[in-house]
Design a protein around this motif. Structure first.
Motif, PDB file in Angstrom:
ATOM      1  N   SER A  31       0.840  -1.199   0.000  1.00  0.00           N
ATOM      2  CA  SER A  31       0.000   0.000   0.000  1.00  0.00           C
ATOM      3  C   SER A  31       0.870   1.241   0.000  1.00  0.00           C
ATOM      4  CB  SER A  31      -0.924   0.006   1.223  1.00  0.00           C
ATOM      5  OG  SER A  31      -0.177   0.086   2.431  1.00  0.00           O
ATOM      6  N   LEU A  61      -0.919  -0.703  -4.614  1.00  0.00           N
ATOM      7  CA  LEU A  61      -2.166  -0.025  -4.275  1.00  0.00           C
ATOM      8  C   LEU A  61      -1.842   1.398  -3.829  1.00  0.00           C
ATOM      9  CD1 LEU A  61      -5.213   0.130  -3.575  1.00  0.00           C
ATOM     10  CD2 LEU A  61      -4.633  -0.852  -1.339  1.00  0.00           C
ATOM     11  N   ALA A  62      -2.378   2.388  -4.536  1.00  0.00           N
ATOM     12  CA  ALA A  62      -2.134   3.785  -4.178  1.00  0.00           C
ATOM     13  C   ALA A  62      -3.210   4.665  -4.776  1.00  0.00           C
ATOM     14  CB  ALA A  62      -0.748   4.233  -4.661  1.00  0.00           C
ATOM     15  N   VAL A 106      -6.726   3.060   0.595  1.00  0.00           N
ATOM     16  CA  VAL A 106      -6.581   1.984   1.567  1.00  0.00           C
ATOM     17  C   VAL A 106      -7.626   2.069   2.674  1.00  0.00           C
ATOM     18  CG1 VAL A 106      -4.960   3.121   3.150  1.00  0.00           C
ATOM     19  CG2 VAL A 106      -4.794   0.659   2.770  1.00  0.00           C
ATOM     20  N   VAL A 152      -9.572  -2.007  -1.246  1.00  0.00           N
ATOM     21  CA  VAL A 152      -8.593  -2.957  -0.730  1.00  0.00           C
ATOM     22  C   VAL A 152      -8.910  -4.372  -1.209  1.00  0.00           C
ATOM     23  CG1 VAL A 152      -7.743  -4.023   1.394  1.00  0.00           C
ATOM     24  CG2 VAL A 152      -7.991  -1.543   1.267  1.00  0.00           C
ATOM     25  N   ALA A 164      -7.807  -4.828  -4.695  1.00  0.00           N
ATOM     26  CA  ALA A 164      -6.364  -5.047  -4.810  1.00  0.00           C
ATOM     27  C   ALA A 164      -6.025  -6.514  -4.542  1.00  0.00           C
ATOM     28  CB  ALA A 164      -5.616  -4.141  -3.836  1.00  0.00           C
ATOM     29  N   CYS A 181       2.148  -9.185   2.418  1.00  0.00           N
ATOM     30  CA  CYS A 181       1.341  -7.973   2.559  1.00  0.00           C
ATOM     31  C   CYS A 181       2.201  -6.915   3.236  1.00  0.00           C
ATOM     32  CB  CYS A 181       0.102  -8.285   3.396  1.00  0.00           C
ATOM     33  SG  CYS A 181      -0.836  -6.835   3.924  1.00  0.00           S
ATOM     34  N   ASN A 207       2.124  -3.239   4.673  1.00  0.00           N
ATOM     35  CA  ASN A 207       1.318  -2.091   5.100  1.00  0.00           C
ATOM     36  C   ASN A 207       2.224  -0.870   5.214  1.00  0.00           C
ATOM     37  OD1 ASN A 207      -1.316  -3.430   5.628  1.00  0.00           O
ATOM     38  ND2 ASN A 207      -0.117  -4.572   7.137  1.00  0.00           N
ATOM     39  N   ALA A 263       1.249   2.397   3.565  1.00  0.00           N
ATOM     40  CA  ALA A 263       0.503   3.665   3.484  1.00  0.00           C
ATOM     41  C   ALA A 263       0.352   4.282   4.874  1.00  0.00           C
ATOM     42  CB  ALA A 263      -0.872   3.426   2.865  1.00  0.00           C
ATOM     43  N   GLY A 266      -6.526   1.354   7.520  1.00  0.00           N
ATOM     44  CA  GLY A 266      -5.959   0.854   6.275  1.00  0.00           C
ATOM     45  C   GLY A 266      -5.110  -0.390   6.490  1.00  0.00           C
ATOM     46  N   THR A 267      -4.320  -0.392   7.560  1.00  0.00           N
ATOM     47  CA  THR A 267      -3.504  -1.567   7.885  1.00  0.00           C
ATOM     48  C   THR A 267      -4.389  -2.766   8.185  1.00  0.00           C
ATOM     49  OG1 THR A 267      -1.654  -0.237   8.691  1.00  0.00           O
ATOM     50  CG2 THR A 267      -1.833  -2.463   9.568  1.00  0.00           C
ATOM     51  N   LEU A 321      -6.239  -3.981   4.727  1.00  0.00           N
ATOM     52  CA  LEU A 321      -5.393  -4.666   3.756  1.00  0.00           C
ATOM     53  C   LEU A 321      -4.965  -6.034   4.268  1.00  0.00           C
ATOM     54  CD1 LEU A 321      -4.013  -4.610   1.029  1.00  0.00           C
ATOM     55  CD2 LEU A 321      -2.038  -3.523   2.102  1.00  0.00           C
TER      56      LEU A 321
END
Length: 276
Positions: free
Chosen positions: A16, A40-41, A75, A81, A84, A98, A100, A102, A128-129, A132
């Motif tokens: 992310s 992912l952004a 995210v 998410v 993604a 994965c 994290n 972002a 977000g964490t 995802l």
């Protein structure tokens, strides 16, 4: 950095916030070791103050011989998410790593910080964490060496850090606590969950945009130090590598790298936040 050539061959990473900075550096380093990367952004179009987009990130990964796909998304949004994660499975057949990465930062004190900035940090950093990682978990269960790596600090309860910027500290420690919690929750499943934090400031847009950004950049190391440390961690056996808050320089020292001069930062690089 991993001593094994193509240590991540045929493994698939989602990262992310991968359009620039640490996230992009990790994606490129993983691709050099054979990983497929899903970026992912949010940034789909050039930003006046921020270099790079999700599309230029994919181009940079492909330029080093990697395979990558861009997912434009936020995210904080569950559907983005999930898209993604679905893209990773459809394009590459699964998810092994994965990342994290972002994160939002605002260092104002409590009375100066707006509610909007507070919400932004909690939503990107913690929510977000969570989103995802949760989306990746069903596929990580099927990976031969599954890793969750979160770019967050050791939980340091020194009042210096608790009082300096409580809201930002809360959001970053929240990321770390989630990761340490997952290490315990998924220990029996063999899914590693760890944190990684830089020993020094890293030369990113976030640092450049700080009030004293110009001077900080000169004493900051390059994002590649975090990338090399990240690749080293996710190349290790998951069952033997979980529940840690790693510092990039320590990871590299463990792997036999003693000279960090190539990462820049000068003779006295600026120690990062949350480290005494």
């Amino acid at each position: 950095m991993s001593s094994q050539q193509n240590a991540l061959s045929d493994r698939t990473m989602i990262v992310s916030g991968g359009s620039r900075g640490i996230g992009l550096a990790i994606a490129i380093a993983a691709a050099k070791q054979g990983a497929n990367v899903v970026v992912l952004a949010k940034t789909a179009e050039p930003h006046p103050r921020l270099q790079g987009t999700v599309h230029t990130a994919v181009a940079d990964i492909e330029a080093v011989g990697g395979k990558a796909v861009a997912v434009v998304g936020d995210v904080r949004r569950e559907e983005d998410v999930q898209r993604a994660a679905d893209t990773a499975v459809e394009r590459f057949g699964g998810i092994d790593i994965c990342v994290n990465n972002a994160s939002a930062i605002a260092l104002e004190g409590t009375e100066e910080l707006t509610a909007k900035k507070y919400d932004l940090m909690q939503d990107i950093n913690c929510r977000g964490t969570f989103l995802l990682t949760r989306a990746c978990l069903p596929y990580l269960r099927s990976s031969p060496n599954p890793h969750v790596l979160t770019i967050s600090p050791p939980v340091n309860l020194n009042p210096r850090w608790l009082g300096a910027h409580p809201s930002y500290t809360l959001s970053k420690y929240g990321m770390s606590l989630l990761s340490l919690g997952w290490a315990a929750e998924y220990a029996d499943a063999g899914i590693a969950a760890n944190c990684l934090w830089p020993q020094t400031y890293i030369a990113t847009s976030a640092v450049a945009n700080m009030e004293d950004g110009t001077s900080l950049l000169s004493s900051s190391r390059s994002p590649e130090i975090m990338a090399d440390a990240a690749v080293e961690i996710v190349s290790r056996p998951a069952k033997e590598t979980s529940g840690h808050c790693y510092i990039d320089a320590d990871v590299l020292a463990e792997s036999g790298v003693s000279d960090l001069s190539r990462y820049g930062g000068g003779d006295a690089p600026q120690l990062d936040l949350f480290l005494d």
